[in-house]
Design an enzyme around this catalytic site. Structure first.
Site, short mmCIF file in Angstrom:
data_model
loop_
_atom_site.label_atom_id
_atom_site.label_comp_id
_atom_site.label_asym_id
_atom_site.label_seq_id
_atom_site.Cartn_x
_atom_site.Cartn_y
_atom_site.Cartn_z
N ASP A 52 0.83 -1.21 0.00
CA ASP A 52 0.00 0.00 0.00
C ASP A 52 0.87 1.26 0.00
O ASP A 52 1.99 1.25 0.51
CB ASP A 52 -0.89 -0.03 1.25
CG ASP A 52 -2.08 0.92 1.14
OD1 ASP A 52 -2.28 1.52 0.06
OD2 ASP A 52 -2.82 1.05 2.13
N ARG A 54 1.87 -4.91 6.16
CA ARG A 54 1.15 -3.88 5.40
C ARG A 54 1.95 -2.59 5.46
O ARG A 54 2.31 -2.11 6.54
CB ARG A 54 -0.26 -3.63 5.96
CG ARG A 54 -1.00 -2.59 5.09
CD ARG A 54 -2.44 -2.41 5.45
NE ARG A 54 -3.09 -1.58 4.42
CZ ARG A 54 -4.36 -1.64 4.08
NH1 ARG A 54 -5.16 -2.49 4.67
NH2 ARG A 54 -4.86 -0.84 3.15
N ARG A 107 0.04 9.29 -10.23
CA ARG A 107 -0.12 8.07 -9.42
C ARG A 107 0.53 6.85 -10.07
O ARG A 107 1.09 5.99 -9.38
CB ARG A 107 -1.62 7.77 -9.23
CG ARG A 107 -2.31 8.65 -8.23
CD ARG A 107 -3.79 8.26 -8.12
NE ARG A 107 -3.98 6.92 -7.61
CZ ARG A 107 -3.89 6.58 -6.33
NH1 ARG A 107 -3.64 7.49 -5.42
NH2 ARG A 107 -4.09 5.33 -5.93
N GLY A 148 0.23 5.48 -4.37
CA GLY A 148 -0.32 6.77 -4.76
C GLY A 148 0.29 7.91 -3.94
O GLY A 148 0.66 8.95 -4.48
N TRP A 182 3.11 7.87 -2.33
CA TRP A 182 4.54 7.98 -2.66
C TRP A 182 4.70 8.91 -3.86
O TRP A 182 5.56 9.80 -3.86
CB TRP A 182 5.10 6.60 -2.98
CG TRP A 182 6.56 6.57 -3.32
CD1 TRP A 182 7.60 6.39 -2.45
CD2 TRP A 182 7.14 6.71 -4.64
NE1 TRP A 182 8.80 6.42 -3.13
CE2 TRP A 182 8.54 6.62 -4.48
CE3 TRP A 182 6.61 6.92 -5.92
CZ2 TRP A 182 9.42 6.71 -5.56
CZ3 TRP A 182 7.49 7.02 -6.98
CH2 TRP A 182 8.88 6.92 -6.80
N ARG A 219 -11.66 2.08 -8.93
CA ARG A 219 -10.73 3.18 -9.29
C ARG A 219 -11.03 3.65 -10.72
O ARG A 219 -11.67 2.94 -11.49
CB ARG A 219 -9.29 2.67 -9.18
CG ARG A 219 -8.98 2.32 -7.74
CD ARG A 219 -7.52 2.05 -7.51
NE ARG A 219 -7.31 1.84 -6.08
CZ ARG A 219 -6.18 2.04 -5.44
NH1 ARG A 219 -5.12 2.45 -6.10
NH2 ARG A 219 -6.08 1.83 -4.15
N GLU A 254 1.34 -13.26 12.60
CA GLU A 254 1.86 -12.05 13.22
C GLU A 254 1.64 -10.89 12.24
O GLU A 254 1.87 -11.03 11.04
CB GLU A 254 3.36 -12.20 13.50
CG GLU A 254 3.68 -13.25 14.55
CD GLU A 254 3.07 -12.91 15.91
OE1 GLU A 254 3.01 -11.71 16.26
OE2 GLU A 254 2.65 -13.84 16.61
N SER A 285 -8.30 -5.22 5.36
CA SER A 285 -8.91 -4.93 4.07
C SER A 285 -9.30 -6.17 3.27
O SER A 285 -8.96 -6.30 2.08
CB SER A 285 -7.97 -4.05 3.23
OG SER A 285 -7.76 -2.82 3.86
N ASN A 318 -10.73 -2.77 -5.94
CA ASN A 318 -9.92 -1.88 -6.79
C ASN A 318 -10.56 -1.56 -8.14
O ASN A 318 -10.16 -0.61 -8.81
CB ASN A 318 -8.51 -2.44 -7.01
CG ASN A 318 -7.61 -2.36 -5.80
OD1 ASN A 318 -6.70 -3.16 -5.62
ND2 ASN A 318 -7.84 -1.36 -4.94
C1 FPP Z 1 -2.13 0.31 -3.17
O1 FPP Z 1 -1.55 1.58 -3.22
C2 FPP Z 1 -1.56 -0.51 -4.22
C3 FPP Z 1 -2.26 -1.09 -5.22
C4 FPP Z 1 -3.72 -1.02 -5.34
C5 FPP Z 1 -1.58 -1.82 -6.26
C6 FPP Z 1 -0.45 -2.66 -5.78
C7 FPP Z 1 0.30 -3.18 -6.93
C8 FPP Z 1 1.63 -3.14 -7.02
C9 FPP Z 1 2.48 -2.60 -5.95
C10 FPP Z 1 2.35 -3.70 -8.17
C11 FPP Z 1 1.89 -5.09 -8.47
C12 FPP Z 1 2.89 -5.77 -9.24
C13 FPP Z 1 2.68 -6.84 -10.01
C14 FPP Z 1 3.83 -7.45 -10.64
C15 FPP Z 1 1.35 -7.39 -10.28
P1 FPP Z 1 -2.48 2.82 -3.50
O2 FPP Z 1 -2.46 3.09 -4.95
O3 FPP Z 1 -3.83 2.55 -2.91
O4 FPP Z 1 -1.73 3.93 -2.70
P2 FPP Z 1 -2.41 5.13 -1.93
O5 FPP Z 1 -3.26 4.51 -0.83
O6 FPP Z 1 -1.24 5.88 -1.40
O7 FPP Z 1 -3.21 5.91 -2.92
#
Ligand code: FPP
Length: 249
Positions: free
Chosen positions: A30, A197, A43, A33, A35, A81, A216, A205, A78
């Site tokens: 998580d 997480r 994003r 976005g 970051w 989005r 753990e 979630s 998701n």
């Molecule tokens: C949550 O961060 C992240 C996701 C919904 C996507 C996670 C996917 C990856 C890290 C890459 C997956 C890689 C492969 C190879 C399938 P967010 O976008 O919700 O962040 P935010 O809460 O800061 O907006």
């Protein structure tokens, strides 16, 4: 030097006890976005960097001797989005496997997927299925992608299978924990020892609700794109200090 996945000469600090590595690590990745936002980037740059972290985490977990690594890459929620972001997230498995599959094959990593296949685009399923097929005879670390995954849906799916079998007269005895577990998407995989997480949220979630019963939990404020080897080792060393009692004294 070729830093292949799972090089056994990888050096880990002495604070890590290599005899007490969690067999199954599950990660809610998580903060992509946030970051990106903190850097004034769009994003998708966060997700792109998130894939880099996936690459490194797979390498490091394999080198540590982790047996199963489950990554929550896309939840059933998701889909809500914006279209462009869903499309971008759906392109990530392809991006990842394009560059990593030969190494995964060579390093004895086996690819699996959990989640509801029905809604996933055909090209995503193809890339995952090709990865699974190419690594099918590997017996090293399992790299398990949770895609279109939701835990309540998974449990309902298992219960409905049991109900159908009972209606068809196949299932006459009482349902045991072992039986229900085996009907989940995770099948006969061991339950996670450690859930990580990132990004400061302290929630499960809808991820592996049944399987996390005795895991753990480790929460860190670090955003997923910044979750590097040092952060992974920190999580493992915190895990190693925990006293796991499984309800006993
Ligand atoms: C949550 O961060 C992240 C996701 C919904 C996507 C996670 C996917 C990856 C890290 C890459 C997956 C890689 C492969 C190879 C399938 P967010 O976008 O919700 O962040 P935010 O809460 O800061 O907006």
């Amino acid at each position: 030097m070729d830093m292949d996945i799972g090089d056994r000469d990888t050096v880990f600090p002495e604070s890590i006890d290599l005899r007490k590595i969690p067999a199954h690590i599950a990660i809610i990745m998580d903060g992509n976005g946030r970051w990106a936002a903190e850097r004034g980037l769009p994003r998708h740059e966060g997700h792109r960097q998130g894939v880099e972290t996936v690459r490194e985490t797979v390498r490091n977990c394999n080198a540590l001797g982790v047996e199963v690594l489950t990554l929550f890459a896309f939840s059933t929620e998701n889909w809500q989005r914006p279209d462009w972001e869903v499309n971008y997230l759906m392109s990530l498995p392809e991006k990842y496997f394009e560059s990593e599959l030969p190494e995964l094959v060579r390093k004895n990593v086996r690819v699996l997927m959990i989640g509801d296949r029905k809604k996933l685009p055909r090209r995503v399923l193809k890339v995952i299925d090709d990865g699974a097929a190419a690594t099918n005879s590997n017996n090293g670390m399992i790299l398990n992608f949770a895609l279109n995954y939701g835990s309540r849906a998974e449990i309902l799916h298992a219960v409905n299978r049991l109900v159908s079998e009972a209606a068809a007269g196949k299932q006459v005895s009482r349902v045991t924990e072992k039986k229900l577990s085996s009907y989940l998407y995770t099948g006969n995989l061991p339950d996670p020892d450690l859930l990580i997480r990132t990004s400061g949220e302290q929630r499960i979630s809808n991820f592996l609700l049944w399987q996390l019963a005795y895991s753990e939990l480790y929460f860190t404020g670090v955003y997923w794109p910044d979750f590097d080897k040092a952060e992974l080792l920190k999580a493992v060393s915190v895990y190693q200090l925990r006293k796991r009692r499984f309800g006993k004294v």
